[in-house]
Design an enzyme around this catalytic site. Structure first.
Site, PDB file in Angstrom:
ATOM      1  N   ARG A   1       0.821  -1.228   0.000  1.00  0.00           N
ATOM      2  CA  ARG A   1       0.000   0.000   0.000  1.00  0.00           C
ATOM      3  C   ARG A   1       0.852   1.275   0.000  1.00  0.00           C
ATOM      4  O   ARG A   1       0.509   2.272   0.632  1.00  0.00           O
ATOM      5  CB  ARG A   1      -0.960   0.036   1.208  1.00  0.00           C
ATOM      6  CG  ARG A   1      -1.930  -1.102   1.277  1.00  0.00           C
ATOM      7  CD  ARG A   1      -2.869  -1.161   0.081  1.00  0.00           C
ATOM      8  NE  ARG A   1      -3.650  -2.370   0.146  1.00  0.00           N
ATOM      9  CZ  ARG A   1      -3.276  -3.530  -0.429  1.00  0.00           C
ATOM     10  NH1 ARG A   1      -2.168  -3.594  -1.152  1.00  0.00           N
ATOM     11  NH2 ARG A   1      -4.015  -4.597  -0.328  1.00  0.00           N
TER      12      ARG A   1
ATOM     13  N   SER B   1     -10.534  -0.648   4.140  1.00  0.00           N
ATOM     14  CA  SER B   1      -9.761  -0.979   5.345  1.00  0.00           C
ATOM     15  C   SER B   1      -9.091   0.270   5.893  1.00  0.00           C
ATOM     16  O   SER B   1      -8.379   0.964   5.162  1.00  0.00           O
ATOM     17  CB  SER B   1      -8.688  -2.014   5.017  1.00  0.00           C
ATOM     18  OG  SER B   1      -9.312  -3.225   4.675  1.00  0.00           O
TER      19      SER B   1
ATOM     20  N   GLU C   1      -4.054   2.954   6.957  1.00  0.00           N
ATOM     21  CA  GLU C   1      -3.930   2.890   5.492  1.00  0.00           C
ATOM     22  C   GLU C   1      -4.571   4.155   4.904  1.00  0.00           C
ATOM     23  O   GLU C   1      -4.098   4.712   3.924  1.00  0.00           O
ATOM     24  CB  GLU C   1      -4.653   1.636   4.977  1.00  0.00           C
ATOM     25  CG  GLU C   1      -4.568   1.463   3.475  1.00  0.00           C
ATOM     26  CD  GLU C   1      -5.089   0.102   3.020  1.00  0.00           C
ATOM     27  OE1 GLU C   1      -4.909  -0.904   3.739  1.00  0.00           O
ATOM     28  OE2 GLU C   1      -5.695   0.070   1.932  1.00  0.00           O
TER      29      GLU C   1
HETATM   30  C1  LIG Z   1     -15.441   0.027  -0.055  1.00  0.00           C
HETATM   31  C2  LIG Z   1     -13.955   0.183  -0.290  1.00  0.00           C
HETATM   32  C3  LIG Z   1     -13.180  -0.936  -0.578  1.00  0.00           C
HETATM   33  C4  LIG Z   1     -11.800  -0.809  -0.795  1.00  0.00           C
HETATM   34  N1  LIG Z   1     -11.069  -1.930  -1.082  1.00  0.00           N
HETATM   35  C5  LIG Z   1      -9.740  -1.809  -1.311  1.00  0.00           C
HETATM   36  C6  LIG Z   1      -8.949  -2.959  -1.625  1.00  0.00           C
HETATM   37  O1  LIG Z   1      -9.434  -4.080  -1.715  1.00  0.00           O
HETATM   38  N2  LIG Z   1      -7.619  -2.781  -1.835  1.00  0.00           N
HETATM   39  C7  LIG Z   1      -7.033  -1.549  -1.769  1.00  0.00           C
HETATM   40  O2  LIG Z   1      -5.814  -1.447  -1.990  1.00  0.00           O
HETATM   41  N3  LIG Z   1      -7.757  -0.446  -1.468  1.00  0.00           N
HETATM   42  C8  LIG Z   1      -9.082  -0.543  -1.244  1.00  0.00           C
HETATM   43  N4  LIG Z   1      -9.817   0.577  -0.940  1.00  0.00           N
HETATM   44  C9  LIG Z   1      -9.147   1.887  -0.776  1.00  0.00           C
HETATM   45  C10 LIG Z   1      -9.053   2.745  -2.058  1.00  0.00           C
HETATM   46  O3  LIG Z   1     -10.104   2.458  -2.959  1.00  0.00           O
HETATM   47  C11 LIG Z   1      -7.696   2.555  -2.734  1.00  0.00           C
HETATM   48  O4  LIG Z   1      -6.640   2.957  -1.884  1.00  0.00           O
HETATM   49  C12 LIG Z   1      -7.601   3.355  -4.039  1.00  0.00           C
HETATM   50  O5  LIG Z   1      -6.420   3.003  -4.709  1.00  0.00           O
HETATM   51  C13 LIG Z   1      -7.615   4.876  -3.809  1.00  0.00           C
HETATM   52  O6  LIG Z   1      -7.826   5.492  -5.065  1.00  0.00           O
HETATM   53  P1  LIG Z   1      -8.494   6.934  -5.154  1.00  0.00           P
HETATM   54  O7  LIG Z   1      -8.498   7.336  -6.578  1.00  0.00           O
HETATM   55  O8  LIG Z   1      -9.793   6.944  -4.462  1.00  0.00           O
HETATM   56  O9  LIG Z   1      -7.411   7.776  -4.345  1.00  0.00           O
HETATM   57  P2  LIG Z   1      -7.688   8.943  -3.299  1.00  0.00           P
HETATM   58  O10 LIG Z   1      -8.384   8.395  -2.113  1.00  0.00           O
HETATM   59  O11 LIG Z   1      -8.298  10.098  -3.985  1.00  0.00           O
HETATM   60  O12 LIG Z   1      -6.181   9.303  -2.884  1.00  0.00           O
HETATM   61  C14 LIG Z   1      -5.413   8.362  -2.160  1.00  0.00           C
HETATM   62  C15 LIG Z   1      -3.945   8.829  -2.168  1.00  0.00           C
HETATM   63  O13 LIG Z   1      -3.458   8.770  -3.508  1.00  0.00           O
HETATM   64  C16 LIG Z   1      -2.967  10.052  -3.929  1.00  0.00           C
HETATM   65  N5  LIG Z   1      -3.355  10.191  -5.342  1.00  0.00           N
HETATM   66  C17 LIG Z   1      -4.590   9.955  -5.863  1.00  0.00           C
HETATM   67  N6  LIG Z   1      -4.571  10.136  -7.201  1.00  0.00           N
HETATM   68  C18 LIG Z   1      -3.303  10.502  -7.521  1.00  0.00           C
HETATM   69  C19 LIG Z   1      -2.658  10.847  -8.743  1.00  0.00           C
HETATM   70  N7  LIG Z   1      -3.307  10.837  -9.912  1.00  0.00           N
HETATM   71  N8  LIG Z   1      -1.340  11.187  -8.704  1.00  0.00           N
HETATM   72  C20 LIG Z   1      -0.663  11.200  -7.531  1.00  0.00           C
HETATM   73  N9  LIG Z   1      -1.230  10.881  -6.338  1.00  0.00           N
HETATM   74  C21 LIG Z   1      -2.528  10.536  -6.338  1.00  0.00           C
HETATM   75  C22 LIG Z   1      -3.651  11.058  -3.013  1.00  0.00           C
HETATM   76  O14 LIG Z   1      -2.870  12.230  -2.847  1.00  0.00           O
HETATM   77  C23 LIG Z   1      -3.778  10.276  -1.709  1.00  0.00           C
HETATM   78  O15 LIG Z   1      -2.581  10.364  -0.960  1.00  0.00           O
HETATM   79  C24 LIG Z   1     -11.195   0.475  -0.721  1.00  0.00           C
HETATM   80  C25 LIG Z   1     -11.988   1.598  -0.439  1.00  0.00           C
HETATM   81  C26 LIG Z   1     -13.355   1.461  -0.226  1.00  0.00           C
HETATM   82  C27 LIG Z   1     -14.181   2.688   0.057  1.00  0.00           C
END
Ligand SMILES: Cc1cc2nc3c(=O)[nH]c(=O)nc-3n(C[C@H](O)[C@H](O)[C@H](O)COP(=O)(O)OP(=O)(O)OC[C@H]3O[C@@H](n4cnc5c(N)ncnc54)[C@H](O)[C@@H]3O)c2cc1C
Length: 288
Positions: free
Chosen positions: A165, A212, A282
Site C-alpha cells: 500500500r 480498510s 492505510e
Molecule cells: C469500499 C472500499 C473498498 C476498498 N477496497 C480496497 C482494496 O481491496 N484494496 C485496496 O488497496 N484499497 C481498497 N480501498 C481503498 C481505495 O479504494 C484505494 O486505496 C484506491 O487506490 C484509492 O484510489 P483513489 O483514486 O480513491 O485515491 P484517493 O483516495 O483520492 O487518494 C489516495 C492517495 O493517492 C494520492 N493520489 C490519488 N490520485 C493521484 C494521482 N493521480 N497522482 C498522484 N497521487 C494521487 C492522493 O494524494 C492520496 O494520498 C477500498 C476503499 C473502499 C471505500
C-alpha cells in the site's frame, strides 16, 4: 480561450469528493479535463504559492472538518482514454480502476481481475499500490506518465518502487498508467463475479467508508485484532466499527471527520493496550 475561473472553484465542500462523505470546504478546488488545463492550474499554484493535494476518487482519504487551506486537485476528469495495444492497456489517471478491470476482461486480457471492486481511480491505485486477493498494481504496472515541476514525463515501472500500500511517488502527479497484462487463459469474468460477490458478502458497502482503515500488521489481520479486542460495533458519534468487517469504520449516521478520527485513535489505543501491536493507518488523514 480557457478561463481559469471556470476551472478553479472556491469553497468547494470536500464531503462531495470522498467516499466518507465528510470534510469541510477546500479554499480552491480544480478538476482538469486535459493536460492543458492541468498546466494552467499548475501555473496558478506557482503564482499563488499555494499548497495542494492531488486526489482521485477520494476513497482512501479523510478530510478535516475545517476543510483544506489550499487547492485540491481532483484528477477524476482525466478519464478520456483507455487504449489497448496487444497486451498493454493504457488508461487516464481518472478512469475508475474497476472500469479498467472490466475493459481488460472484455478484451480477453487477464492480470487485474482480482482488483475488481476497488473503488479508486487508476492514479490513486498506482499511488497507493492498491491490491486485493494476492494481486497488487505493481505486479502489472508497465509505465507511468507523470507531471512534475510543470513537465510531463514517462517513467518505467522499474524507475519507481512499491511496497505494501505504498509507492515512491511523492511530488509526481500521475496522469496515466500502462499495464502489461496476459492474454486470458482462465475465465476472468468468473473470477471478477466471485470477487464482487465476496466483497458484497464481507464488506459493509451500503455505508460510506474508506475500505480498510488500517494496514495489515505482520503475521495477522487488523480486523481480527480489532474484533478480539471487543471493538466490533463500537461507535463514537456517527462513526462505528463495522459489525460486518472490523477493519472498516463506517459513517453510519452523519459522522464528522472528528468522529472518525477519534474512533481511529480509540481503536489504536485499545488494540495496543491489549496486544502490544500498534496499528498503522492505510487511510490518508488530510490536515487542514
Ligand atoms: C469500499 C472500499 C473498498 C476498498 N477496497 C480496497 C482494496 O481491496 N484494496 C485496496 O488497496 N484499497 C481498497 N480501498 C481503498 C481505495 O479504494 C484505494 O486505496 C484506491 O487506490 C484509492 O484510489 P483513489 O483514486 O480513491 O485515491 P484517493 O483516495 O483520492 O487518494 C489516495 C492517495 O493517492 C494520492 N493520489 C490519488 N490520485 C493521484 C494521482 N493521480 N497522482 C498522484 N497521487 C494521487 C492522493 O494524494 C492520496 O494520498 C477500498 C476503499 C473502499 C471505500
Amino acid at each position: 480561450m480557457l478561463d481559469l475561473n471556470s476551472i478553479i472553484k472556491s469553497n468547494e465542500p470536500l464531503s462531495k469528493h470522498c467516499s466518507y462523505k465528510t470534510g469541510g470546504p477546500a479554499r480552491f478546488f480544480a478538476e482538469p479535463k486535459n493536460n492543458l488545463e492541468l498546466m494552467l492550474i499548475w501555473n496558478f499554484l506557482q503564482e499563488k504559492k499555494l499548497r495542494y493535494l492531488v486526489i482521485g476518487n477520494g476513497t482512501n482519504v479523510l478530510f478535516d472538518d475545517a476543510g483544506f487551506d489550499g487547492l485540491i486537485l481532483s484528477l477524476k476528469k482525466l478519464n478520456r482514454f483507455m487504449i489497448i495495444d496487444k497486451n498493454i492497456l493504457t488508461a487516464g489517471s481518472g478512469i475508475l480502476l474497476d472500469d479498467m478491470v472490466l475493459f481488460s476482461i472484455i478484451n480477453n486480457l487477464s492480470g487485474i481481475e482480482h482488483l475488481s471492486g476497488i473503488p479508486g481511480t487508476v492514479g490513486g491505485a498506482i499511488y497507493m499500490n492498491a491490491g486485493a486477493f494476492d494481486t497488487e498494481i505493481k505486479d502489472v504496472l508497465y509505465s507511468v506518465e507523470i507531471f512534475k515541476d510543470g513537465e510531463f514525463t514517462t517513467l518505467k515501472a522499474s524507475e519507481l518502487s512499491f511496497s505494501y500500500r505504498k509507492s515512491s511517488i511523492k511530488d509526481e502527479i500521475v496522469v496515466s498508467g500502462s499495464f502489461k497484462l496476459n492474454f486470458a487463459k482462465n475465465d476472468p469474468h468468473k473470477i471478477r463475479d466471485d470477487i464482487l460477490n465476496k466483497r458484497g458478502e464481507k464488506q459493509p458497502l451500503e455505508y460510506p467508508s474508506c475500505g480498510s482503515v488500517f494496514k495489515r500488521p505482520p503475521g495477522t489481520y487488523a480486523g481480527k485484532l480489532i474484533e478480539e479486542c471487543g471493538l466490533k460495533g463500537f461507535s463514537i458519534g456517527g462513526a462505528k466499527v463495522s459489525e460486518k468487517h472490523s477493519n472498516f469504520i463506517i459513517n453510519f449516521n452523519n459522522a464528522s471527520s472528528k468522529d472518525i478520527k477519534d474512533l481511529i485513535s480509540h481503536v489504536k489505543m485499545v488494540v495496543f493496550q491489549k496486544t502490544g501491536i500498534m496499528l498503522e493507518e492505510e487511510v490518508k488523514i488530510i490536515e487542514r
